[in-house]
Design an enzyme around this catalytic site. Structure first.
Site, mmCIF file in Angstrom:
data_model
loop_
_atom_site.group_PDB
_atom_site.id
_atom_site.type_symbol
_atom_site.label_atom_id
_atom_site.label_comp_id
_atom_site.label_asym_id
_atom_site.label_seq_id
_atom_site.Cartn_x
_atom_site.Cartn_y
_atom_site.Cartn_z
ATOM 1 N N ALA A 1 0.829 -1.205 0.000
ATOM 2 C CA ALA A 1 0.000 0.000 0.000
ATOM 3 C C ALA A 1 0.863 1.256 0.000
ATOM 4 C CB ALA A 1 -0.933 -0.007 1.207
ATOM 5 N N TYR A 2 1.922 1.249 0.786
ATOM 6 C CA TYR A 2 2.818 2.399 0.827
ATOM 7 C C TYR A 2 3.426 2.651 -0.550
ATOM 8 C CZ TYR A 2 7.030 5.126 1.822
ATOM 9 O OH TYR A 2 8.019 6.078 1.800
ATOM 10 N N ALA A 3 3.971 1.610 -1.164
ATOM 11 C CA ALA A 3 4.604 1.762 -2.469
ATOM 12 C C ALA A 3 3.598 2.206 -3.522
ATOM 13 C CB ALA A 3 5.268 0.450 -2.892
#
Length: 232
Positions: free
Chosen positions: A137-139
């Protein structure tokens, strides 16, 4: 002209050091963060408390900038959260990494356009171009932030230059043990903790260059070339 640089997420770590460095160089800085930092006490730094996930806080920030300043020299989108995977965390990071920069870029375009040259800089992440199996999700949200550079660069050319910086690890987590430090630093070809200086140098380059827009500056110590090291 009274035209500050807006930096989001500038109350701690790399963002704080960037704000202080630019303030010491003579720029007026508006630091927009969820908390007020006692370490940001500099005559050229104005702290504006705002949770950028919230639309009403962003609107208050936009009103402050348009009412109190003649223009805007730059926006540096540094605010970031590195959260574990999960639907709720995905939504949280989307609001901060994508929705907030999108909103601010659109709403403050006229303020930026008042100068002969102004800049928008998206602080993304080296995982935004390669992915991360442990922080999907961060990436993904950082990849969306990087993609918006292309669209806003085209929309705002030629006066407003829009670029991205893709850092790798700059400062290790607080209270990290020796094994974590060793394992993490070995992921790059340049096996040391560089601190905030590479980001400060990249920002300085983009603020001063005349012929870069829609581009990404990678500062990851050669991490993408390191062989035989487990990717995160």
């Amino acid at each position: 002209m009274n035209s500050p640089i807006l930096i989001t997420g500038a109350s701690r770590r790399v963002g704080l050091e960037l704000a202080i460095s630019l303030a010491q160089a003579g720029h007026t800085i508006v630091s927009a963060s969820r908390s007020i930092s006692p370490h940001s006490a500099h005559p050229n730094i104005v702290q504006f408390q705002a949770d950028l996930q919230q639309e009403e806080d962003r609107l208050a920030l936009i009103e402050h900038l348009t009412s109190n300043y003649d223009g805007l020299r730059a926006i540096i989108h540094n605010a970031s959260l590195w959260l574990d995977d999960g639907l709720e965390n995905l939504n949280t990071m989307f609001k901060l990494h994508v929705e907030a920069p999108y909103h601010l870029n659109l709403a403050l375009g006229e303020q930026l356009a008042k100068l002969e040259k102004s800049d928008i800089i998206h602080i993304c992440d080296e995982t935004s171009s390669r992915g991360s199996k442990s922080h999907i999700a961060y990436a993904a949200t950082k990849a969306a932030l990087q993609n918006m550079v292309l669209s806003f660069a085209e929309k705002y050319a030629p006066a407003i230059r829009v670029n991205a910086i893709l850092p790798g690890l700059l400062i290790l987590k607080e209270n990290s043990d020796e094994e974590y430090r060793r394992r993490t630093l070995k992921k790059a070809l340049l096996e040391f903790e560089p601190g905030a200086q590479p980001l400060i140098e990249a920002v300085s380059y983009l603020l001063n260059t005349q012929y870069s827009t829609g581009s990404s500056v990678v500062i990851n110590g050669g991490r993408h070339l390191k062989k035989g090291v487990t990717r995160d």
